[in-house]
Design an enzyme around this catalytic site. Sequence first.
Site, PDB file in Angstrom:
ATOM      1  N   SER A   1      -7.611   4.643   8.941  1.00 14.09           N
ATOM      2  CA  SER A   1      -8.215   4.632   7.603  1.00 14.09           C
ATOM      3  C   SER A   1      -7.487   3.629   6.695  1.00 14.09           C
ATOM      4  O   SER A   1      -8.111   2.762   6.066  1.00 14.09           O
ATOM      5  CB  SER A   1      -8.137   6.056   7.027  1.00 14.09           C
ATOM      6  OG  SER A   1      -8.351   6.063   5.651  1.00 14.09           O
TER       7      SER A   1
ATOM      8  N   LYS B   1      -8.707  -0.703   5.739  1.00 13.70           N
ATOM      9  CA  LYS B   1      -8.914  -1.208   4.370  1.00 13.70           C
ATOM     10  C   LYS B   1      -7.967  -2.363   4.067  1.00 13.70           C
ATOM     11  O   LYS B   1      -8.333  -3.346   3.432  1.00 13.70           O
ATOM     12  CB  LYS B   1      -8.728  -0.066   3.360  1.00 13.70           C
ATOM     13  CG  LYS B   1      -9.882   0.925   3.411  1.00 13.70           C
ATOM     14  CD  LYS B   1      -9.657   2.119   2.517  1.00 13.70           C
ATOM     15  CE  LYS B   1      -8.649   3.072   3.088  1.00 13.70           C
ATOM     16  NZ  LYS B   1      -8.574   4.383   2.510  1.00 13.70           N
TER      17      LYS B   1
ATOM     18  N   HIS C   1       0.849  -1.189   0.000  1.00 10.75           N
ATOM     19  CA  HIS C   1       0.000   0.000   0.000  1.00 10.75           C
ATOM     20  C   HIS C   1       0.880   1.231   0.000  1.00 10.75           C
ATOM     21  O   HIS C   1       1.811   1.342   0.802  1.00 10.75           O
ATOM     22  CB  HIS C   1      -0.908   0.033   1.239  1.00 10.75           C
ATOM     23  CG  HIS C   1      -1.754   1.264   1.273  1.00 10.75           C
ATOM     24  ND1 HIS C   1      -2.925   1.360   0.575  1.00 10.75           N
ATOM     25  CD2 HIS C   1      -1.573   2.466   1.880  1.00 10.75           C
ATOM     26  CE1 HIS C   1      -3.445   2.564   0.748  1.00 10.75           C
ATOM     27  NE2 HIS C   1      -2.642   3.256   1.539  1.00 10.75           N
TER      28      HIS C   1
ATOM     29  N   ASP D   1     -14.930   3.787   6.374  1.00 10.60           N
ATOM     30  CA  ASP D   1     -13.869   4.700   5.927  1.00 10.60           C
ATOM     31  C   ASP D   1     -14.392   5.664   4.865  1.00 10.60           C
ATOM     32  O   ASP D   1     -14.021   6.832   4.859  1.00 10.60           O
ATOM     33  CB  ASP D   1     -12.657   3.922   5.395  1.00 10.60           C
ATOM     34  CG  ASP D   1     -11.538   4.890   5.011  1.00 10.60           C
ATOM     35  OD1 ASP D   1     -11.058   5.607   5.921  1.00 10.60           O
ATOM     36  OD2 ASP D   1     -11.185   4.977   3.831  1.00 10.60           O
TER      37      ASP D   1
ATOM     38  N   ARG E   1     -13.877  13.920   6.933  1.00 16.49           N
ATOM     39  CA  ARG E   1     -12.552  14.478   7.274  1.00 16.49           C
ATOM     40  C   ARG E   1     -12.101  15.467   6.210  1.00 16.49           C
ATOM     41  O   ARG E   1     -11.507  16.503   6.496  1.00 16.49           O
ATOM     42  CB  ARG E   1     -11.507  13.340   7.379  1.00 16.49           C
ATOM     43  CG  ARG E   1     -11.649  12.510   8.645  1.00 16.49           C
ATOM     44  CD  ARG E   1     -10.817  11.252   8.558  1.00 16.49           C
ATOM     45  NE  ARG E   1      -9.400  11.518   8.407  1.00 16.49           N
ATOM     46  CZ  ARG E   1      -8.533  10.667   7.832  1.00 16.49           C
ATOM     47  NH1 ARG E   1      -8.943   9.501   7.360  1.00 16.49           N
ATOM     48  NH2 ARG E   1      -7.269  10.990   7.731  1.00 16.49           N
TER      49      ARG E   1
END
Length: 433
Positions: free
Chosen positions: A183, A187, A82, A161, A168
């Site tokens: 967050s 995921k 990621h 999220d 946000r």
Amino acid sequence: MRAYDIIKKKRDGLKLSQPEIASIISGFVDASLPDYQMAAFLMAVYFKGMDEEETYWMTDCMRTSGDLINLDGIEGFTVDKHSTGGVGDKTSLVLGPVLAALGLKVAKMSGRGLGHTGGTIDKLEAIKGFSCELTTRQFIDAVNKIGVVIVGQTGNLVPADKKIYALRDVTATVDSIPLIAASIMSKKLAVANKGLVLDVKVGSGAFMKNLDDARELARLMVKIGKQAGRKVTAVLSNMDEPLGEMIGNAVEVIEAIDTLRNHGPQGFTSLIKTLAAEALALGAGLDRGEAEKKVAEVLADGRAYAKFLEMVKFQGGDIAMIEDYSKLPAARKTDTLKADRDGYISQINCEEIGLAAMMLGAGRETKESVIDMGVGLKLIKHVGDKINKGDVLAELYLNPDLDNSRAVNRLRKAIELSDSKIVAQPLILDIIS
Ligand code: URA
């Protein structure tokens, strides 16, 4: 449990319990907690923070708010990467095939882009016929057979999220380390990969502007991942300029192919090698030196490139476009951006470059915008380079039907020059495992 009391407790800097956090998250997801209370809660977290335990509880409540992806049908070590986001980031296109060539299993779910240039899925769609829509059976079978598949995200992965991030975004609470960690990790942990390599970007183009904050975020995410029983490493990499040289869609596919054929840009290749070696170290228990050697081998002997061809073919893509990438979509007009004075490049503002590329047509301004696969740019000069007036800073790939002047101006301003010599930061800044 009243939401008012939980918000007040966090506002006063006190630690919340697991049930208190769960009631806020589940209340927001089922809409019994209104936006204004969630906004107040997020602002309280922004100012007072959350400790590791609270952040883990929040991550876990968010993770279980929607579908969970079970990868039990896949044999071997499943691993994901990621990136915390960057411009010119075509890492997934290269890293997946490299890891598959090393015997790891990559069941990659990626997204489309909004704002800057396209996401991984948009880039892959520059290849005629490429489809990211596979059934679960096809997906699992292909990962077992080829080792790598890239599909679009499912509709109901971590709805908490989606809702929280949207709030946000409009309440100035994005750049909070515990909120970012919850967050991202909610995921990632919703998909049952065994290993995870995090690429935490640091610099002007990243959420984390300095190394200390990036280290704090990386340590927190690694801890959360380990607590959830996964093997996790974080690589901190520099984002003071876009990654690689190409920014766009088809042009990024071209850069990915060059890298898989072992003649990509040096910086981008070194990031791929580092991320792949970390994944291999997690999956095969090798030390870093051995892992790096194996990664270099699959790039040099064509095994990683062969995996990419196999993946593209399986997903319906036209491999003639990969074997001869002049067949990929191309812009109808090219131009150059030249330096208007002497100096040294001090910074290439990623966000501005991304927005300029979007204005050229390479990204989506709204969900409905259609991406022009052929447009984009190539950065010829990099941070630290000495520049003479008239030097080409970037090649531009344009749609001649558009007025590109605003985009080109933006691009010029994004490349900052200084009169004094600049020493560029190394690309790999730290590794936290
Ligand atoms: N990326 C995410 O997915 N979430 C954040 O909060 C920041 C970056």
